[in-house]
Design a protein around this motif. Structure first.
Motif, PDB file in Angstrom:
ATOM      1  N   ASN A  67       0.846  -1.187   0.000  1.00 55.66           N
ATOM      2  CA  ASN A  67       0.000   0.000   0.000  1.00 55.66           C
ATOM      3  C   ASN A  67       0.879   1.234   0.000  1.00 55.66           C
ATOM      4  N   ASN A  68       0.249   2.351  -0.141  1.00 56.28           N
ATOM      5  CA  ASN A  68       0.977   3.580  -0.401  1.00 56.28           C
ATOM      6  C   ASN A  68       0.181   4.752   0.154  1.00 56.28           C
ATOM      7  N   ALA A  69       0.848   5.681   0.822  1.00 55.13           N
ATOM      8  CA  ALA A  69       0.143   6.849   1.351  1.00 55.13           C
ATOM      9  C   ALA A  69       1.128   7.988   1.577  1.00 55.13           C
ATOM     10  N   ASP A 123      -3.733  -1.471  -9.684  1.00 56.23           N
ATOM     11  CA  ASP A 123      -2.381  -1.312 -10.233  1.00 56.23           C
ATOM     12  C   ASP A 123      -1.830   0.066  -9.910  1.00 56.23           C
ATOM     13  N   CYS A 124      -0.769   0.096  -9.111  1.00 54.42           N
ATOM     14  CA  CYS A 124      -0.087   1.366  -8.852  1.00 54.42           C
ATOM     15  C   CYS A 124       0.726   1.700 -10.097  1.00 54.42           C
ATOM     16  N   VAL A 125       0.880   2.979 -10.342  1.00 57.41           N
ATOM     17  CA  VAL A 125       1.627   3.442 -11.510  1.00 57.41           C
ATOM     18  C   VAL A 125       3.112   3.038 -11.397  1.00 57.41           C
ATOM     19  N   GLU A 126       3.546   2.712 -10.168  1.00 52.60           N
ATOM     20  CA  GLU A 126       4.941   2.314  -9.950  1.00 52.60           C
ATOM     21  C   GLU A 126       5.225   0.878 -10.372  1.00 52.60           C
ATOM     22  N   GLY A 166      -3.426   3.438  -9.428  1.00 56.70           N
ATOM     23  CA  GLY A 166      -3.662   3.497  -7.975  1.00 56.70           C
ATOM     24  C   GLY A 166      -3.905   4.877  -7.406  1.00 56.70           C
ATOM     25  N   TYR A 167      -3.277   5.905  -7.984  1.00 57.03           N
ATOM     26  CA  TYR A 167      -3.451   7.236  -7.380  1.00 57.03           C
ATOM     27  C   TYR A 167      -4.859   7.800  -7.536  1.00 57.03           C
ATOM     28  N   LYS A 168      -5.705   7.097  -8.319  1.00 56.32           N
ATOM     29  CA  LYS A 168      -7.118   7.494  -8.382  1.00 56.32           C
ATOM     30  C   LYS A 168      -7.940   6.772  -7.314  1.00 56.32           C
TER      31      LYS A 168
HETATM   32 MO   LIG Z   1       0.396   4.565  -6.470  1.00 54.85          MO
END
Ligand SMILES: [Mo]
Ligand SMILES: Nc1nc2c(c(=O)[nH]1)N[C@H]1C(S)=C(S)[C@@H](COP(=O)(O)O)O[C@H]1N2
Length: 227
Positions: free
Chosen positions: A61-63, A107-110, A189-191
């Motif tokens: 996860n990412n924040a 899917d995260c852009v990373e 993912g950032y959406k």
């Molecule tokens: Mo992301």
């Protein structure tokens, strides 16, 4: 001499106990992530409609500012902007709407991602209750960590996008966006806004946190990361 030996033994034992205790505290600190403790793994779904799911423990996860801890009792989701009826929904209000479950890959852009079962309420349900105005073109999602992102209302309506409160049948863990994460199917993912506290309906273009930094406002998975 035997008295000295006893003191030595006692000293040795206390040092041993202190070190053991310290090790236990330290190691539990390392694994005390909310995801370890906040849910019962035996209740987690491992497949949905024959499709294998990624276990929550294996999902990354990412924040931008780390985990946000939202109080279920005082939580309110505000829906406002180009609507006839502004809404203030409690956590219980959200659970009362018809619920919808979907298999959707994140899917995260990373370049990392995972497959999960998401359960929640469709935005169409909420938009209809709020009576979104006909001139609305875009929707902003505001989050508790001051993150924000936006999506076209047409995309949200046509794909019947959901606001999820469950992941693999487990109530969203705090670090994963409790109480709500947007399941922005086919978007990077950032959406996928987490810890959503506000939804604003607008009729102009808006750039969220990562979009302002140059990431694509369209964010289609497989498409360009930058604009
Ligand atoms: Mo992301
Ligand atoms: N509020 C908030 N939502 C957010 C983010 C964030 O920093 N804050 N990061 C986004 C990014 S870049 C990704 S990849 C996903 C990760 O979501 P996950 O916890 O489901 O893996 O959350 C998105 N939603």
């Amino acid at each position: 001499m035997s008295g000295n030996k006893n003191i030595f033994r006692k000293l040795f034992l206390s040092i041993f106990l202190v070190i053991t205790f310290a090790l236990i505290v330290l190691s539990s600190g390392c694994i005390s992530d909310t995801e370890e403790q906040a849910y019962n793994k035996s209740e987690e779904a491992t497949e949905f409609k024959g499709i294998e799911l990624t276990p929550i423990m294996e999902q990354r996860n990412n924040a931008i500012k780390g985990t946000q801890y939202i109080d279920q009792e005082t939580y309110e989701l505000e829906v406002y902007g180009l609507v006839d009826k502004e809404l203030k929904l409690s956590y219980d209000d959200l659970l009362e709407y018809p619920s919808e479950s979907r298999f959707v890959r994140m899917d995260c852009v990373e370049g990392w991602g995972f497959d999960a079962k998401w359960t929640g309420v469709t935005l169409n349900t909420i938009f209809d209750e709020a009576q979104v105005n006909a001139n609305a073109t875009e929707v902003i999602f505001y989050c508790a960590d001051e993150y924000s992102t936006s999506l076209d209302i047409e995309y949200l309506r046509d794909n019947d996008i959901i606001l999820a409160y469950k992941l693999n049948d487990i109530t969203l863990p705090a670090d994963r966006g409790f109480p709500l994460q947007l399941v922005a199917e086919d978007k990077y993912g950032y959406k996928w806004a987490k810890w959503i506290i506000g939804i604003e309906v607008i009729a102009h273009t808006y750039e969220g946190y990562w979009e302002r930094a140059g990431y694509s406002n369209n964010a289609d998975v497989g498409g360009p990361a930058f604009e």
